[in-house]
Design a protein around this motif. Sequence first.
Motif, mmCIF file in Angstrom:
data_model
loop_
_atom_site.group_PDB
_atom_site.id
_atom_site.type_symbol
_atom_site.label_atom_id
_atom_site.label_comp_id
_atom_site.label_asym_id
_atom_site.label_seq_id
_atom_site.Cartn_x
_atom_site.Cartn_y
_atom_site.Cartn_z
ATOM 1 N N GLN A 55 0.842 -1.182 0.000
ATOM 2 C CA GLN A 55 0.000 0.000 0.000
ATOM 3 C C GLN A 55 0.883 1.241 0.000
ATOM 4 O O GLN A 55 1.763 1.382 0.854
ATOM 5 C CB GLN A 55 -0.916 0.014 1.225
ATOM 6 N N ALA A 56 0.659 2.114 -0.965
ATOM 7 C CA ALA A 56 1.450 3.341 -1.073
ATOM 8 C C ALA A 56 0.566 4.549 -0.815
ATOM 9 O O ALA A 56 -0.595 4.593 -1.262
ATOM 10 C CB ALA A 56 2.083 3.444 -2.463
ATOM 11 N N ASP A 57 1.109 5.536 -0.126
ATOM 12 C CA ASP A 57 0.367 6.764 0.136
ATOM 13 C C ASP A 57 -0.108 7.379 -1.178
ATOM 14 O O ASP A 57 0.674 7.530 -2.120
ATOM 15 C CB ASP A 57 1.245 7.777 0.877
ATOM 16 N N LYS A 58 -1.375 7.733 -1.215
ATOM 17 C CA LYS A 58 -2.018 8.413 -2.342
ATOM 18 C C LYS A 58 -2.168 7.543 -3.588
ATOM 19 O O LYS A 58 -2.874 7.909 -4.519
ATOM 20 C CB LYS A 58 -1.272 9.700 -2.713
ATOM 21 N N LEU A 59 -1.487 6.404 -3.621
ATOM 22 C CA LEU A 59 -1.521 5.539 -4.809
ATOM 23 C C LEU A 59 -2.342 4.277 -4.591
ATOM 24 O O LEU A 59 -2.790 3.664 -5.541
ATOM 25 C CB LEU A 59 -0.103 5.160 -5.231
ATOM 26 N N GLY A 60 -2.497 3.876 -3.326
ATOM 27 C CA GLY A 60 -3.293 2.688 -3.036
ATOM 28 C C GLY A 60 -2.539 1.395 -3.259
ATOM 29 O O GLY A 60 -1.344 1.292 -2.995
ATOM 30 N N ASP A 61 -3.245 0.393 -3.796
ATOM 31 C CA ASP A 61 -2.700 -0.953 -3.964
ATOM 32 C C ASP A 61 -1.683 -0.984 -5.099
ATOM 33 O O ASP A 61 -1.993 -0.651 -6.238
ATOM 34 C CB ASP A 61 -3.851 -1.924 -4.263
ATOM 35 N N HIS A 66 9.963 -9.109 -5.238
ATOM 36 C CA HIS A 66 10.473 -9.574 -3.944
ATOM 37 C C HIS A 66 11.923 -9.162 -3.684
ATOM 38 O O HIS A 66 12.323 -9.007 -2.528
ATOM 39 C CB HIS A 66 10.343 -11.101 -3.845
ATOM 40 N N THR A 67 12.703 -8.942 -4.738
ATOM 41 C CA THR A 67 14.104 -8.564 -4.541
ATOM 42 C C THR A 67 14.240 -7.152 -3.976
ATOM 43 O O THR A 67 15.325 -6.770 -3.513
ATOM 44 C CB THR A 67 14.881 -8.653 -5.867
ATOM 45 N N LEU A 68 13.155 -6.381 -4.018
ATOM 46 C CA LEU A 68 13.209 -5.001 -3.537
ATOM 47 C C LEU A 68 12.712 -4.849 -2.102
ATOM 48 O O LEU A 68 12.608 -3.732 -1.599
ATOM 49 C CB LEU A 68 12.375 -4.096 -4.465
ATOM 50 N N LEU A 69 12.429 -5.976 -1.446
ATOM 51 C CA LEU A 69 11.943 -5.908 -0.063
ATOM 52 C C LEU A 69 12.894 -5.156 0.877
ATOM 53 O O LEU A 69 12.433 -4.404 1.742
ATOM 54 C CB LEU A 69 11.676 -7.315 0.469
ATOM 55 N N PRO A 70 14.219 -5.322 0.756
ATOM 56 C CA PRO A 70 15.112 -4.537 1.633
ATOM 57 C C PRO A 70 14.930 -3.036 1.464
ATOM 58 O O PRO A 70 15.018 -2.280 2.435
ATOM 59 C CB PRO A 70 16.515 -4.985 1.202
ATOM 60 N N LEU A 71 14.657 -2.593 0.232
ATOM 61 C CA LEU A 71 14.422 -1.168 0.001
ATOM 62 C C LEU A 71 13.093 -0.728 0.590
ATOM 63 O O LEU A 71 12.958 0.399 1.072
ATOM 64 C CB LEU A 71 14.457 -0.854 -1.506
ATOM 65 N N LEU A 72 12.098 -1.619 0.562
ATOM 66 C CA LEU A 72 10.807 -1.304 1.169
ATOM 67 C C LEU A 72 10.972 -1.048 2.663
ATOM 68 O O LEU A 72 10.398 -0.102 3.215
ATOM 69 C CB LEU A 72 9.817 -2.443 0.930
ATOM 70 N N GLU A 73 11.762 -1.888 3.309
ATOM 71 C CA GLU A 73 11.992 -1.711 4.741
ATOM 72 C C GLU A 73 12.673 -0.371 5.025
ATOM 73 O O GLU A 73 12.320 0.331 5.974
ATOM 74 C CB GLU A 73 12.838 -2.873 5.269
ATOM 75 N N LYS A 74 13.623 0.005 4.178
ATOM 76 C CA LYS A 74 14.285 1.300 4.363
ATOM 77 C C LYS A 74 13.311 2.455 4.122
ATOM 78 O O LYS A 74 13.341 3.460 4.840
ATOM 79 C CB LYS A 74 15.482 1.406 3.415
ATOM 80 N N ALA A 75 12.461 2.282 3.116
ATOM 81 C CA ALA A 75 11.481 3.332 2.823
ATOM 82 C C ALA A 75 10.534 3.528 4.001
ATOM 83 O O ALA A 75 10.180 4.659 4.361
ATOM 84 C CB ALA A 75 10.700 2.979 1.563
ATOM 85 N N GLN A 76 10.108 2.434 4.613
ATOM 86 C CA GLN A 76 9.200 2.522 5.751
ATOM 87 C C GLN A 76 9.860 3.197 6.954
ATOM 88 O O GLN A 76 9.175 3.750 7.816
ATOM 89 C CB GLN A 76 8.705 1.121 6.121
ATOM 90 N N GLN A 77 11.185 3.172 6.995
ATOM 91 C CA GLN A 77 11.928 3.803 8.078
ATOM 92 C C GLN A 77 12.493 5.169 7.674
ATOM 93 O O GLN A 77 13.327 5.738 8.369
ATOM 94 C CB GLN A 77 13.070 2.878 8.520
#
Length: 210
Positions: A55-61, A66-77
Amino acid sequence: LIEQPEAELLMLENSACSLGIFRPEWLADYYRLKNIALKPLIESWLSSGNVIRVQADKLGDMLLHHTLLPLLEKAQQNQLNATHSAVLSPFDPVVWDRRRAEVLFNFSYRLECYTPAEKRRYGYFVLPLLHKGALVGRIDAKMHRKQGELEVISLYLEEGIKITDALQAGLRGALTEFARWQSATHLTLGILPAELRESWGTSWEMAPAG
């Protein structure tokens, strides 16, 4: 040699990795693929864990490889910080898909070189300006090769963009890099926002690209 279906699958996989978060309809256009059955592919990828829903702000679903999961964690932080400024080609993946550029960056872009001069809004061959993860404006420019001069005919910033010291430094660096890539040693400025005019003047010199 590989068969076309296998090649297309490889390209779609690469698209998913390159786009970051994405919507299914953005995948095929990354390589201008036609007649791709995206629904079963996405269902297969979701089932196998190759992509996940986010879920992304303003963009929704949205979807994420899967290889970008480490970047997702950084983005959330809040640990992902864009730092780069650049003059983009009309064919850069950031703006290649106009609908994606509008959704992600709220940036409406089109080439006007095939539009009659009197109907152009920004200019003949307009290039987007990227600054720290945002599309902040665009330039209409012309290279005068005999004189070694890049002429920025006009520079427009998007509505609501604040002219900070960081923006000025980033855009000046991007314009200089672009001019040097064109083998220019002199850059002239035409129409541009008053604050930039006051800071930059009407031109600057640069050493030739090494």
